[in-house]
Design a protein around this motif. Sequence first.
Motif, PDB file in Angstrom:
ATOM      1  N   VAL A 190       0.835  -1.202   0.000  1.00  0.00           N
ATOM      2  CA  VAL A 190       0.000   0.000   0.000  1.00  0.00           C
ATOM      3  C   VAL A 190       0.872   1.257   0.000  1.00  0.00           C
ATOM      4  O   VAL A 190       0.615   2.209  -0.745  1.00  0.00           O
ATOM      5  N   PHE A 191       1.918   1.261   0.817  1.00  0.00           N
ATOM      6  CA  PHE A 191       2.797   2.430   0.875  1.00  0.00           C
ATOM      7  C   PHE A 191       3.445   2.695  -0.482  1.00  0.00           C
ATOM      8  O   PHE A 191       3.564   3.851  -0.903  1.00  0.00           O
ATOM      9  N   LEU A 192       3.883   1.627  -1.177  1.00  0.00           N
ATOM     10  CA  LEU A 192       4.522   1.825  -2.476  1.00  0.00           C
ATOM     11  C   LEU A 192       3.544   2.442  -3.478  1.00  0.00           C
ATOM     12  O   LEU A 192       3.904   3.333  -4.251  1.00  0.00           O
ATOM     13  N   LEU A 193       2.288   1.998  -3.449  1.00  0.00           N
ATOM     14  CA  LEU A 193       1.298   2.553  -4.366  1.00  0.00           C
ATOM     15  C   LEU A 193       0.874   3.960  -3.960  1.00  0.00           C
ATOM     16  O   LEU A 193       0.397   4.737  -4.792  1.00  0.00           O
ATOM     17  N   ASP A 194       1.043   4.291  -2.680  1.00  0.00           N
ATOM     18  CA  ASP A 194       0.641   5.606  -2.189  1.00  0.00           C
ATOM     19  C   ASP A 194       1.712   6.656  -2.422  1.00  0.00           C
ATOM     20  O   ASP A 194       1.451   7.857  -2.332  1.00  0.00           O
ATOM     21  N   GLN A 195       2.932   6.224  -2.722  1.00  0.00           N
ATOM     22  CA  GLN A 195       3.991   7.192  -2.964  1.00  0.00           C
ATOM     23  C   GLN A 195       3.696   7.984  -4.239  1.00  0.00           C
ATOM     24  O   GLN A 195       3.019   7.505  -5.144  1.00  0.00           O
ATOM     25  N   LYS A 196       4.222   9.174  -4.277  1.00  0.00           N
ATOM     26  CA  LYS A 196       3.941  10.080  -5.383  1.00  0.00           C
ATOM     27  C   LYS A 196       4.274   9.428  -6.722  1.00  0.00           C
ATOM     28  O   LYS A 196       5.366   8.890  -6.916  1.00  0.00           O
ATOM     29  N   MET A 197       3.320   9.477  -7.656  1.00  0.00           N
ATOM     30  CA  MET A 197       3.535   8.909  -8.991  1.00  0.00           C
ATOM     31  C   MET A 197       2.505   9.475  -9.955  1.00  0.00           C
ATOM     32  O   MET A 197       1.473  10.011  -9.548  1.00  0.00           O
ATOM     33  N   ARG A 198       2.786   9.342 -11.229  1.00  0.00           N
ATOM     34  CA  ARG A 198       1.823   9.720 -12.258  1.00  0.00           C
ATOM     35  C   ARG A 198       0.840   8.565 -12.461  1.00  0.00           C
ATOM     36  O   ARG A 198       1.203   7.398 -12.235  1.00  0.00           O
ATOM     37  N   PRO A 199      -0.403   8.850 -12.886  1.00  0.00           N
ATOM     38  CA  PRO A 199      -1.393   7.774 -13.069  1.00  0.00           C
ATOM     39  C   PRO A 199      -0.901   6.639 -13.946  1.00  0.00           C
ATOM     40  O   PRO A 199      -1.199   5.470 -13.692  1.00  0.00           O
ATOM     41  N   GLU A 200      -0.118   6.972 -14.975  1.00  0.00           N
ATOM     42  CA  GLU A 200       0.343   5.935 -15.902  1.00  0.00           C
ATOM     43  C   GLU A 200       1.372   5.000 -15.266  1.00  0.00           C
ATOM     44  O   GLU A 200       1.706   3.963 -15.836  1.00  0.00           O
ATOM     45  N   GLU A 201       1.894   5.365 -14.102  1.00  0.00           N
ATOM     46  CA  GLU A 201       2.872   4.512 -13.415  1.00  0.00           C
ATOM     47  C   GLU A 201       2.212   3.441 -12.557  1.00  0.00           C
ATOM     48  O   GLU A 201       2.891   2.524 -12.071  1.00  0.00           O
ATOM     49  N   LEU A 202       0.899   3.540 -12.353  1.00  0.00           N
ATOM     50  CA  LEU A 202       0.209   2.618 -11.449  1.00  0.00           C
ATOM     51  C   LEU A 202       0.392   1.159 -11.862  1.00  0.00           C
ATOM     52  O   LEU A 202       0.744   0.309 -11.031  1.00  0.00           O
ATOM     53  N   ALA A 203       0.169   0.862 -13.141  1.00  0.00           N
ATOM     54  CA  ALA A 203       0.266  -0.525 -13.598  1.00  0.00           C
ATOM     55  C   ALA A 203       1.677  -1.079 -13.399  1.00  0.00           C
ATOM     56  O   ALA A 203       1.857  -2.233 -13.005  1.00  0.00           O
ATOM     57  N   GLY A 204       2.690  -0.244 -13.646  1.00  0.00           N
ATOM     58  CA  GLY A 204       4.079  -0.681 -13.464  1.00  0.00           C
ATOM     59  C   GLY A 204       4.376  -1.022 -12.011  1.00  0.00           C
ATOM     60  O   GLY A 204       5.051  -2.006 -11.717  1.00  0.00           O
ATOM     61  N   ARG A 205       3.872  -0.214 -11.104  1.00  0.00           N
ATOM     62  CA  ARG A 205       4.101  -0.488  -9.683  1.00  0.00           C
ATOM     63  C   ARG A 205       3.353  -1.748  -9.248  1.00  0.00           C
ATOM     64  O   ARG A 205       3.864  -2.543  -8.455  1.00  0.00           O
ATOM     65  N   LEU A 206       2.149  -1.901  -9.757  1.00  0.00           N
ATOM     66  CA  LEU A 206       1.400  -3.123  -9.445  1.00  0.00           C
ATOM     67  C   LEU A 206       2.144  -4.351  -9.949  1.00  0.00           C
ATOM     68  O   LEU A 206       2.157  -5.395  -9.292  1.00  0.00           O
ATOM     69  N   GLN A 207       2.759  -4.221 -11.133  1.00  0.00           N
ATOM     70  CA  GLN A 207       3.507  -5.352 -11.694  1.00  0.00           C
ATOM     71  C   GLN A 207       4.670  -5.730 -10.777  1.00  0.00           C
ATOM     72  O   GLN A 207       4.947  -6.915 -10.565  1.00  0.00           O
ATOM     73  N   LYS A 208       5.341  -4.728 -10.203  1.00  0.00           N
ATOM     74  CA  LYS A 208       6.443  -5.004  -9.279  1.00  0.00           C
ATOM     75  C   LYS A 208       5.950  -5.721  -8.021  1.00  0.00           C
ATOM     76  O   LYS A 208       6.692  -6.471  -7.389  1.00  0.00           O
ATOM     77  N   LEU A 209       4.699  -5.474  -7.670  1.00  0.00           N
ATOM     78  CA  LEU A 209       4.130  -6.055  -6.459  1.00  0.00           C
ATOM     79  C   LEU A 209       3.388  -7.366  -6.715  1.00  0.00           C
ATOM     80  O   LEU A 209       2.868  -7.973  -5.775  1.00  0.00           O
ATOM     81  N   SER A 210       3.322  -7.802  -7.967  1.00  0.00           N
ATOM     82  CA  SER A 210       2.469  -8.942  -8.308  1.00  0.00           C
ATOM     83  C   SER A 210       2.806 -10.190  -7.502  1.00  0.00           C
ATOM     84  O   SER A 210       1.912 -10.910  -7.037  1.00  0.00           O
ATOM     85  N   GLY A 211       4.099 -10.450  -7.311  1.00  0.00           N
ATOM     86  CA  GLY A 211       4.490 -11.634  -6.537  1.00  0.00           C
ATOM     87  C   GLY A 211       4.023 -11.550  -5.091  1.00  0.00           C
ATOM     88  O   GLY A 211       3.592 -12.548  -4.509  1.00  0.00           O
ATOM     89  N   ILE A 212       4.084 -10.342  -4.508  1.00  0.00           N
ATOM     90  CA  ILE A 212       3.626 -10.146  -3.131  1.00  0.00           C
ATOM     91  C   ILE A 212       2.117 -10.293  -3.056  1.00  0.00           C
ATOM     92  O   ILE A 212       1.584 -10.984  -2.175  1.00  0.00           O
TER      93      ILE A 212
END
Length: 344
Positions: A190-212
């Motif tokens: 949740v903290f990683l997704l809450d950190q400042k980012m552009r909307p288009e970065e959301l999918a990339g961050r989710l991909q990094k978290l997919s294993g978790i």
Amino acid sequence: MPENEGQPRLPHHPYDKGYRQLLADKRVFMELLKTFVREKWVETIDADDLILMNKSYVLQDFSEKEADIVYRLKTRDKNVIFYVLLELQSTVDYLIPFRLLLYMVEIWREIYNNTPQHERESKHFRLPPIIPAVLYNGASSWTAALSFKEMLDGYQDFSGHFLDYRYLLFDVNRYNEEELIRAANLITSVFLLDQKMRPEELAGRLQKLSGILRRLTPDEFRHFTTWLKNVVKPRIPGDFSAKIDGILDASNPWEVERMIYNLEITLEEMQQQALLKGLKEGEQKGKLEGKLEGKLEGKLEGKLEGKREVARNLLLLNFDIETIVKATGLTPDEIAVLKKQLEQ
């Protein structure tokens, strides 16, 4: 007096609701402490001994600025209160140490008033210690004083003669990505997704978290998608908000790749629509629309071909169709077609 006669304040900000719902699960709250607080007493706490105090102590003066969450730990050996102020604003409020003190005193005053007179007048009467904390998700660095004494004028001259305390700080944007991914749990995701980012970065961050995310329990995963709804949806236009809702409602931990893929497609469609909306009617719009649609179609086809290639490899390794569906997000019919092609 705490507002609404003991009833929790309705959060005024989507982050308030998201974090309150998340931390109202004592397992998640313990995860927060054990991940970020490097003190010995944390290891002695059992989540089963925590009791959520379903009440807000935020005073009326600040009711539009913040929310809070309170736990009481009461065992044979311990009687401690954890008070977490959710400071989910874009700027730092330098009065935080003073405001925390007001809330702590309000808690102690209530305990005193609810204790029978003969008990509170006994020499053995003790108030429970309160461990204050602040959860902050602003982009700017936290520069408020971390201890109460720093708000007192000339405190250096009168050491030992004044009230003091130091609060815990959970500063969402100050944790680095590697640290959050390494911890591999719900609260760090949740903290990683809450950190400042552009909307288009959301999918990339989710991909990094997919294993978790794939390893979360169904309850933890539901906490995650509920938080995502509360925080991400308000930023999404109405038409796409309903799509996001549907994707998250239909998701589960073992199909997280499909969830990420569908969210990515929806966000790309949203960006395309936003670009087209800003253009004037006419030939220029038609040309750009065709160009953007072609780009999107090419990108989607590339992603789809990548999934097909993974499915082909899994088929060659004799994985069953159900497993391949979960791994790629392709339908059973699509995988059946690929299987026939390999058999020819």
